[in-house]
Write a protein that holds these residues in place. Structure first.
Motif, mmCIF file in Angstrom:
data_model
loop_
_atom_site.group_PDB
_atom_site.id
_atom_site.type_symbol
_atom_site.label_atom_id
_atom_site.label_comp_id
_atom_site.label_asym_id
_atom_site.label_seq_id
_atom_site.Cartn_x
_atom_site.Cartn_y
_atom_site.Cartn_z
ATOM 1 N N GLY A 115 5.606 2.128 8.054
ATOM 2 C CA GLY A 115 4.514 2.091 8.829
ATOM 3 C C GLY A 115 4.622 3.033 10.217
ATOM 4 N N GLN A 168 3.094 6.261 8.186
ATOM 5 C CA GLN A 168 1.548 6.427 8.243
ATOM 6 C C GLN A 168 0.720 6.365 9.449
ATOM 7 N N ILE A 210 -3.043 4.545 5.859
ATOM 8 C CA ILE A 210 -2.543 4.223 4.516
ATOM 9 C C ILE A 210 -3.105 5.135 3.386
ATOM 10 N N HIS A 256 0.654 -3.875 9.062
ATOM 11 C CA HIS A 256 -0.333 -3.565 7.800
ATOM 12 C C HIS A 256 -1.205 -2.422 8.163
ATOM 13 N N GLY A 257 -1.946 -2.144 7.179
ATOM 14 C CA GLY A 257 -2.829 -0.920 7.224
ATOM 15 C C GLY A 257 -3.711 -0.381 8.299
ATOM 16 N N SER A 260 -10.080 3.654 6.504
ATOM 17 C CA SER A 260 -8.640 3.423 6.684
ATOM 18 C C SER A 260 -8.201 4.623 6.592
ATOM 19 N N GLY A 266 0.758 -1.099 0.048
ATOM 20 C CA GLY A 266 -0.004 -0.159 -0.043
ATOM 21 C C GLY A 266 0.956 1.203 -0.020
ATOM 22 N N PRO A 267 1.950 1.461 0.709
ATOM 23 C CA PRO A 267 2.708 2.786 0.747
ATOM 24 C C PRO A 267 3.017 3.238 -0.634
#
Length: 406
Positions: free
Chosen positions: A121, A196, A165, A134-135, A162, A14-15
């Motif tokens: 992250g 994030q 992200i 993770h997100g 979310s 995702g980044p």
């Protein structure tokens, strides 16, 4: 708008969204992938024609080249791409490029003007620096999502927006463009970083700053005049028992009523033929939501049930009353405002229907991605020819040396 900007991106999952808006706006984003490719294509759901929607959205408009950065040929080719770029995006765990001998100091040797953006992250510092994540982790850390009861009372993840992200990449893209402007002005690049998790907390600043403010003495931090300066819970928590700023059930769904100002409350009462409601409780000029007035809330509930949501929106437009539609992710596409402002980028061009970049030049359609998300290495030869000027013989040399991963 960003024609002439070139970004070299090394991302996993995702980044990589940090460069998506740049590609939407016309930048040449070159996604450098390892021989195994970015496994984003198999993560999350739905899977559309063999690729995840996550990949189709985040990687749209980008070109892909496979480079094996464990080889001399791969690293040399990467540095040549950096020399021809404005910025490098490192979207993986902290120090991913540095461990391959391609940290910022090395990149600066190849291009003193290069801007490097590292998006991770939890950031490049702090006790969670190397914690895999993770997100949803960033939203949970920032306090924007909490567990709800699930099967057999076990804690479960709720449906939610979310933040980390999405906000992290947007903050990162803004900083990257600032860095490029600075480099073009001064000739000096820089290394920027965004977490994030930090972005999720920053995006939700009102609640955290509100709690922080209420740690101060009561004579310094109070509520607003409409509540007789009562110190209410920070953020939206204090809105739960509001009346003039509240959700109401319509004949066919729900609407959000937002008469925070006295003039809007007056307009509403007049529009529905109930001037008596205003005369009975005109309220303060600003920020008076008639909090706790259950009798008025019950009366308004009966009034709102008399019309459909569309009829209430029409009344709001005619009478200058803030009444908003209430949608879900499944229903918003049918909303006329959505249809007017966010035309789908069609599956015929991008494999899956996707929303456009939401900022546009006045009078023009929203920017559209020029190409669908790439297969791993799809544009390798094209990039080497267009960006580095290599001919077929040179490309074959790099391939034979293992630089292209096989």
């Amino acid at each position: 708008m960003l024609s002439g900007l070139r970004v070299v991106e090394c991302s996993m999952l995702g980044p990589g969204a940090v460069s998506t808006p740049l590609a939407d706006l016309g930048a040449d984003v070159i996604k450098v992938e390892p021989p195994s490719g970015d496994y984003i294509r198999s993560m999350s759901w739905p899977i559309v024609r063999g690729s995840s929607l996550l990949h189709l959205h985040i990687s749209r408009g980008k070109r892909s080249i496979v480079l094996d950065l464990r080889t001399d040929a791969g690293r040399e080719t990467f540095l040549r791409l950096v020399a021809a770029a404005d910025a490098v995006v490192e979207a993986m765990r902290p120090g991913g490029l540095d461990r391959r001998g391609l940290g910022y100091d090395r990149l600066r040797e190849a291009n003193p003007r290069v801007v490097m953006l590292t998006i991770t992250g939890y950031g490049m510092t702090g006790p969670y620096r190397d914690l895999p994540s993770h997100g949803i982790a960033y939203d949970a850390w920032a306090g924007t999502v909490a567990p709800v009861p699930g099967p057999e009372g076990l804690p479960s993840i709720p449906d939610h927006t979310s933040i980390g992200i999405n906000a992290g990449p947007l903050y990162g893209a803004t900083a990257l463009l600032a860095g490029v402007l600075h480099a073009r002005e001064t000739g000096e690049g820089c290394h920027l970083e965004v977490a994030q998790s930090d972005a999720a907390a920053a995006f939700d600043w009102l609640r955290s700053e509100g709690h922080r403010a209420y740690e101060r003495p009561e004579d310094e931090v109070t509520g607003n005049p409409a509540d007789d300066h009562e110190r209410r819970p920070p953020g939206t928590a204090g809105m739960s028992d509001s009346v003039r700023y509240q959700f109401y059930e319509s004949k066919d769904g729900h609407v959000l009523f937002m008469a925070s100002e006295r003039k809007f409350w007056r307009n509403f009462c007049s529009a529905v033929g109930r001037d008596d409601l205003f005369e009975r409780r005109p309220g303060e000029r600003l920020a008076d939501h008639a909090r706790g007035d259950l009798a008025l809330r019950r009366e308004l509930a009966e009034i709102f049930r008399e019309r459909t949501s569309a009829e209430w929106i029409g009344l709001g437009l005619r009478g200058d009353v803030p009444i908003g539609p209430v949608n879900t992710p499944a229903t918003i596409a049918a909303d006329p405002q959505f249809a007017d402002r966010l035309p789908w980028q069609p599956a015929g061009r991008l494999v899956a229907d996707q929303l456009p970049f939401p900022v546009r030049a006045v009078g023009e359609a929203p920017p559209a991605a020029a190409r669908p998300a790439p297969a791993a290495g799809e544009h390798g030869a094209e990039i080497l020819r267009d960006v580095l000027g290599h001919d077929d013989a040179r490309i074959e040399e790099i391939r034979e040396a293992g630089g292209l991963g096989g």
